[in-house]
Structure formats: C-alpha cells, structure tokens
Design a protein around this motif. Structure first.
Motif, PDB file in Angstrom:
ATOM      1  N   ARG A 153       0.838  -1.212   0.000  1.00 39.45           N
ATOM      2  CA  ARG A 153       0.000   0.000   0.000  1.00 39.45           C
ATOM      3  C   ARG A 153       0.869   1.257   0.000  1.00 39.45           C
ATOM      4  N   GLY A 154       1.962   1.209   0.778  1.00 42.29           N
ATOM      5  CA  GLY A 154       2.859   2.358   0.773  1.00 42.29           C
ATOM      6  C   GLY A 154       3.558   2.539  -0.564  1.00 42.29           C
ATOM      7  N   PHE A 155       3.952   1.454  -1.180  1.00 40.01           N
ATOM      8  CA  PHE A 155       4.672   1.503  -2.452  1.00 40.01           C
ATOM      9  C   PHE A 155       3.787   2.015  -3.582  1.00 40.01           C
ATOM     10  N   THR A 156       2.546   1.553  -3.623  1.00 38.86           N
ATOM     11  CA  THR A 156       1.654   1.932  -4.724  1.00 38.86           C
ATOM     12  C   THR A 156       0.897   3.230  -4.462  1.00 38.86           C
ATOM     13  N   GLY A 157       0.780   3.618  -3.192  1.00 39.72           N
ATOM     14  CA  GLY A 157      -0.047   4.769  -2.860  1.00 39.72           C
ATOM     15  C   GLY A 157      -1.531   4.476  -2.978  1.00 39.72           C
ATOM     16  N   ARG A 158      -1.873   3.211  -3.067  1.00 39.90           N
ATOM     17  CA  ARG A 158      -3.266   2.786  -3.174  1.00 39.90           C
ATOM     18  C   ARG A 158      -3.715   2.160  -1.852  1.00 39.90           C
ATOM     19  N   THR A 159      -5.007   1.848  -1.737  1.00 40.20           N
ATOM     20  CA  THR A 159      -5.521   1.395  -0.447  1.00 40.20           C
ATOM     21  C   THR A 159      -6.110  -0.012  -0.442  1.00 40.20           C
ATOM     22  N   GLU A 160      -6.737  -0.438  -1.521  1.00 40.35           N
ATOM     23  CA  GLU A 160      -7.532  -1.664  -1.477  1.00 40.35           C
ATOM     24  C   GLU A 160      -6.692  -2.922  -1.722  1.00 40.35           C
ATOM     25  N   MET A 296      10.755  -3.415  -1.278  1.00 44.64           N
ATOM     26  CA  MET A 296      11.332  -3.553   0.059  1.00 44.64           C
ATOM     27  C   MET A 296      12.091  -2.297   0.479  1.00 44.64           C
ATOM     28  N   ALA A 297      12.479  -1.482  -0.490  1.00 40.31           N
ATOM     29  CA  ALA A 297      13.173  -0.226  -0.162  1.00 40.31           C
ATOM     30  C   ALA A 297      12.290   0.717   0.649  1.00 40.31           C
ATOM     31  N   MET A 298      10.993   0.469   0.660  1.00 35.63           N
ATOM     32  CA  MET A 298      10.098   1.280   1.486  1.00 35.63           C
ATOM     33  C   MET A 298      10.483   1.198   2.964  1.00 35.63           C
ATOM     34  N   PHE A 299      11.185   0.111   3.352  1.00 36.30           N
ATOM     35  CA  PHE A 299      11.566  -0.102   4.747  1.00 36.30           C
ATOM     36  C   PHE A 299      13.049   0.192   5.005  1.00 36.30           C
ATOM     37  N   ASP A 300      13.726   0.772   4.050  1.00 39.14           N
ATOM     38  CA  ASP A 300      15.160   1.038   4.156  1.00 39.14           C
ATOM     39  C   ASP A 300      15.408   2.269   5.018  1.00 39.14           C
ATOM     40  N   GLY A 301      15.922   2.049   6.226  1.00 34.36           N
ATOM     41  CA  GLY A 301      16.150   3.144   7.149  1.00 34.36           C
ATOM     42  C   GLY A 301      17.152   4.172   6.682  1.00 34.36           C
ATOM     43  N   ARG A 303      16.917   5.619   3.915  1.00 37.29           N
ATOM     44  CA  ARG A 303      16.152   6.526   3.063  1.00 37.29           C
ATOM     45  C   ARG A 303      15.258   7.414   3.909  1.00 37.29           C
ATOM     46  N   ALA A 304      15.138   8.649   3.522  1.00 36.75           N
ATOM     47  CA  ALA A 304      14.247   9.571   4.227  1.00 36.75           C
ATOM     48  C   ALA A 304      12.799   9.095   4.063  1.00 36.75           C
ATOM     49  N   GLY A 305      12.041   9.144   5.147  1.00 35.28           N
ATOM     50  CA  GLY A 305      10.632   8.776   5.086  1.00 35.28           C
ATOM     51  C   GLY A 305      10.370   7.293   4.993  1.00 35.28           C
ATOM     52  N   ALA A 306      11.335   6.475   5.385  1.00 37.24           N
ATOM     53  CA  ALA A 306      11.141   5.023   5.326  1.00 37.24           C
ATOM     54  C   ALA A 306       9.977   4.602   6.214  1.00 37.24           C
ATOM     55  N   MET A 307       9.251   3.560   5.783  1.00 35.72           N
ATOM     56  CA  MET A 307       8.158   3.035   6.587  1.00 35.72           C
ATOM     57  C   MET A 307       8.736   2.333   7.817  1.00 35.72           C
ATOM     58  N   PRO A 308       8.134   2.539   8.973  1.00 34.24           N
ATOM     59  CA  PRO A 308       8.636   1.852  10.171  1.00 34.24           C
ATOM     60  C   PRO A 308       8.219   0.385  10.183  1.00 34.24           C
ATOM     61  N   HIS A 309       9.016  -0.423  10.802  1.00 35.11           N
ATOM     62  CA  HIS A 309       8.695  -1.841  10.981  1.00 35.11           C
ATOM     63  C   HIS A 309       9.296  -2.271  12.304  1.00 35.11           C
ATOM     64  N   ALA A 310       8.457  -2.284  13.340  1.00 32.85           N
ATOM     65  CA  ALA A 310       8.921  -2.598  14.687  1.00 32.85           C
ATOM     66  C   ALA A 310       8.645  -4.058  15.019  1.00 32.85           C
ATOM     67  N   GLY A 311       9.164  -4.495  16.159  1.00 33.77           N
ATOM     68  CA  GLY A 311       8.935  -5.860  16.637  1.00 33.77           C
ATOM     69  C   GLY A 311      10.080  -6.291  17.525  1.00 33.77           C
TER      70      GLY A 311
END
Length: 445
Positions: A153-160, A296-301, A303-311
């Motif tokens: 969803r983050g990569f495409t900017g879409r929701t469904e 997967m680059a959406m989670f690359d710390g 990069r500015a604005g990377a998506m968080p992935h905690a755990g």
C-alpha cells in the motif's frame, strides 16, 4: 408433503449416535486432559489461547515430543501427523537445531542489537525463493502478511486489497466461505474473488484498477482444506497485476516447504512479494516478508521517510540461530524434494483406500500437506461444509486419535521430516479402517 413429514435418512441418526459414542470414548480415555482444561477455563476464556487448538469436549494436552511422536497427559502416545500445522517440519528433537538454540542461549537471550545470524538467514532465503531480492523478519506469518500489505500500500499509494474466499492469511485476515467478515480482521478495504476462477479473478483485478494496491493469495489454500491453485489461475493473477500495477503477494507461510524455492518455483509463477513463517526457524517463532528490491526499499532506514517496521523479537537470537541451521544445513533441495514425493505418495495411497471402500472421502493437497473432504473429489475450490460433513470430520478425528494418529482437528496432515515409511503405512491403515468401520454412516462415492 411437508419436509417434516419426509422420511429421515437413517444414516444421519446413525452418524450422530456414532459421534456421541466417539466423544464419550475420547473423554473417558483422557481424564488428565479434562482436568487440565477445566482448570484453564477458570483463568482463560475457552480454556486455551489459540483457536485452532480448541475443540470439544476438551483438547488433548500434550506433555512431551520426540522425533515424530508425542505423548499426552494421560500417557497415550501418537505418531504426529499434525506437524504443528507445518511449523514442526523438523520434528521434536532434531539435535542440530537444539544445539544451535542452546548455543545461542549461552551467549545471552535478549541483546537489543543486530546480530550476524539475521543477515545469514536473510541470504539463505533470498538465494532460494525467486521473488525475494530482500527480506525482513517478523514473529509470525500473520505479522508477515500485515507488513507485506502495508508495504504494498505504501509503495503503490493505493488502499484496497483483493483476497480470495476461503483464504486465511493469519488471525487478522481470515475469510472462510459463507461466514461474515470476522470482527478481528484489520479494517483494510477488501475486495474478494473466487479461488481458482482465473477469468473472474483477472476481471476483478482489472475492474479495481488504480484503487488496488495488492492481491494476496495462497498458492494452496491451507485452512480451507489444502486446495491447490491451478497454474492457469496463478498466471492470470500475475498478468492482471502486471497490467494494473497491483502488487502480487504470495502467502507461502505454509507452502514454501513444497520445494527448495516454494510453490512459486514449482509452479513457475513469480510474485512481487512473498510471505513466510512456520518451519523456517526450526520450530522457533518466525515470520518474514520479502520481494522486489524497489518495494522492500520502502523499509530502508537509510532513506528519508522510510516506513517503520517494529517488533521486539523480530531478530531474536533463538530464531535466527535455529533458522540458519534449519535452512542452511538440514532442509536443502534434496530434503525438500524427498518430502514432497513422500506426501504425494501418501495422498495417492489414502485416496486409493477411500476408493476401494466406495465412500465419498477424498484427500486433497500438495506434497507434504493433505486434508480430507467428506464428499467426492476432485475438490478445487473452498466451500461451506454441511452439518453432516462436519460430523464426519469430527468422527474421523476421534477415530484417528484412537488409532494413535495425531492430526489437526480439521483433519489436515503436515508431514515432518522424521516421519517414516512405516508411519505413513500406519496412517494409510488407519484411514482404511475408518472407511471400513464407518461406511454405514459415510456418504457413498
């Protein structure tokens, strides 16, 4: 004539009576399990903390496992054909995994830091699955699917998201046929299509167009009864997703065991992302999601604005150490192919046994996973079982327990590596005895 005046099928009353008798025999043989359940009900709703392990009158409590065998609280032993719902691939006492876990514990359990093993395990996964250029770890397959869909969803900017009726993608993405959407499902806008309907699914993807972020699919539906996807169906998904820009996610949490590179490699269809879990950390808690490098680059710390992935436990030292041994030393290509062949042979044998007795019992599956259906085959799509079918399934479960065979309450089998040819022969004999003994209450083929 009113339906109330219609003659009642005597098979139904006989089935109910047989089931009552089986439940009573089950309960009488397991007083300690009954007591454990009664005590647990005082402090836990339903007396347990994992829905798939709950069944009435009470679940059997296991106290020990070794190799491919388990022992219950009442001293009964079983050949383990449940295989921890595919997570127990290596059995209960694989010394190489136990040694790795013990060594990791000796160096400290919670280090709050990265470690070398997580990179090693990631490299092993990337090297064997065609779709995975980069990967991140979670604690379960459920979390893996949550994060994969978040990434899409983050990569495409879409929701469904498009999913399939009968699909199961973890406790918060469950879509049984004929059941309203579960209140525990995450509030993600969902569309649905029918499994193995290539034309209908492709049409649904194209109709969704720019609204659709991802399509998530199991290459074999597990919870719905081990129903394999056709290659035509998966190819149709691949082509429609490529055309519309939706991210195709294969949920291989269960099916990655069906080949060195999972079912995606065996079927020759490469998704954009894949989710994993179950056996990969040798029985320790585990999940992972991976795919194309650009997604997967959406989670690359870095990069500015990377998506968080905690755990907290994503890279826990026990799972990372065990996973390196499980995938790096034990479950290689030869082991994967041998396990696949053993499962295919077992499925053929039990289906032949059912056919010999002329009963409408049919096992579906791929490789080392199979499930019974109490209707004629082939079964190619999920369905809502009738009351009688559910009763037959429950009777099958109790009869198999009485024969010393432990499997999932829903009947699913997941072979473990320590299971032997003799164990498989014992399973076939138990199925044959079930068909012979219960033929009067089973539907005819």
């Amino acid at each position: 004539m009113s339906p109330l005046d219609a003659p009642r099928d005597p098979r139904n009353s006989d089935l109910e009576a047989a089931l009552v008798e089986a439940r009573e025999a089950y309960s009488a043989a397991r007083p300690r399990s009954a007591a454990i359940h009664a005590r647990a009900r005082e402090v836990m709703p339903g007396g347990n903390t994992r829905t798939v392990l709950f069944y009435t009158p009470f679940p059997t409590a296991m106290v020990r496992g070794e190799g491919a065998r388990v022992w219950d609280a009442d001293g009964r032993d079983y050949v383990d054909f449940c295989g921890e719902y595919t997570a127990g691939l290596f059995g209960h006492s694989e010394h190489r995994i136990l040694d790795a876990v013990k060594a990791a514990m000796d160096h400290g359990v919670n280090l709050a830091a990265v470690g070398e093993n997580e990179g090693k395990l990631a490299a092993l996964i990337c090297a064997r699955f065609p779709s995975v250029e980069q990967v991140r770890f979670t604690n379960s397959g459920t979390e893996a699917n949550i994060m994969a869909l978040a990434g899409a969803r983050g990569f495409t900017g879409r929701t469904e998201v498009l999913a399939f009726r009968g699909g199961y993608h973890g406790g918060v993405f469950t879509f049984p046929v004929g059941v309203p959407t579960s209140p525990v499902n995450l509030p993600i806008p969902m569309r649905f299509a029918d499994y193995n309907d290539a034309e209908g699914a492709a049409r649904a993807i194209r109709e969704a167009g720019d609204a659709l972020a991802a399509v998530i699919v199991e290459p074999m539906q597990g919870s719905a009864g081990c129903i394999p996807a056709t290659r035509e169906f998966l190819i149709a998904l691949r082509e429609a997703c490529t055309e519309t820009g939706a991210v195709l996610v294969f949920d291989e949490v269960m099916t990655s065991r069906h080949g060195f590179g999972g079912l995606q490699q065996r079927m020759g269809v490469t998704p954009d992302m894949t989710t994993f879990g179950k056996y990969m950390a040798g029985g320790m808690s585990f999940g992972a999601f991976g795919g194309r490098r650009d997604i997967m680059a959406m989670f690359d710390g870095h990069r500015a604005g990377a998506m968080p992935h905690a755990g907290t436990f994503n890279n826990n030292v026990l799972s990372m150490a065990a996973g390196c041994v499980a995938l790096g030393e034990i479950f290689d290509e030869a082991a994967a192919e041998a396990l696949f062949a053993r499962g295919e042979a077992l499925k053929a044998s039990v289906n032949a046994a059912c056919a010999r007795h002329g009963v409408a019992v049919h096992f579906t599956g791929t490789g080392s996973m199979l499930s019974p259906h109490f209707r004629p085959g082939p079964v190619t799509a999920p369905y809502k079982a009738s009351v009688a079918e559910e009763q037959m399934r429950e009777l099958f479960f109790f009869d198999m327990l009485a024969a010393g065979i432990y499997l999932a309450r829903r009947g699913m089998v997941a072979l473990m590596l320590p299971v032997t040819d003799a164990d498989c022969a014992r399973f076939v004999a138990a199925v044959e005895e079930f068909c012979a003994a219960r033929k009067p209450v089973l539907a005819a083929a």
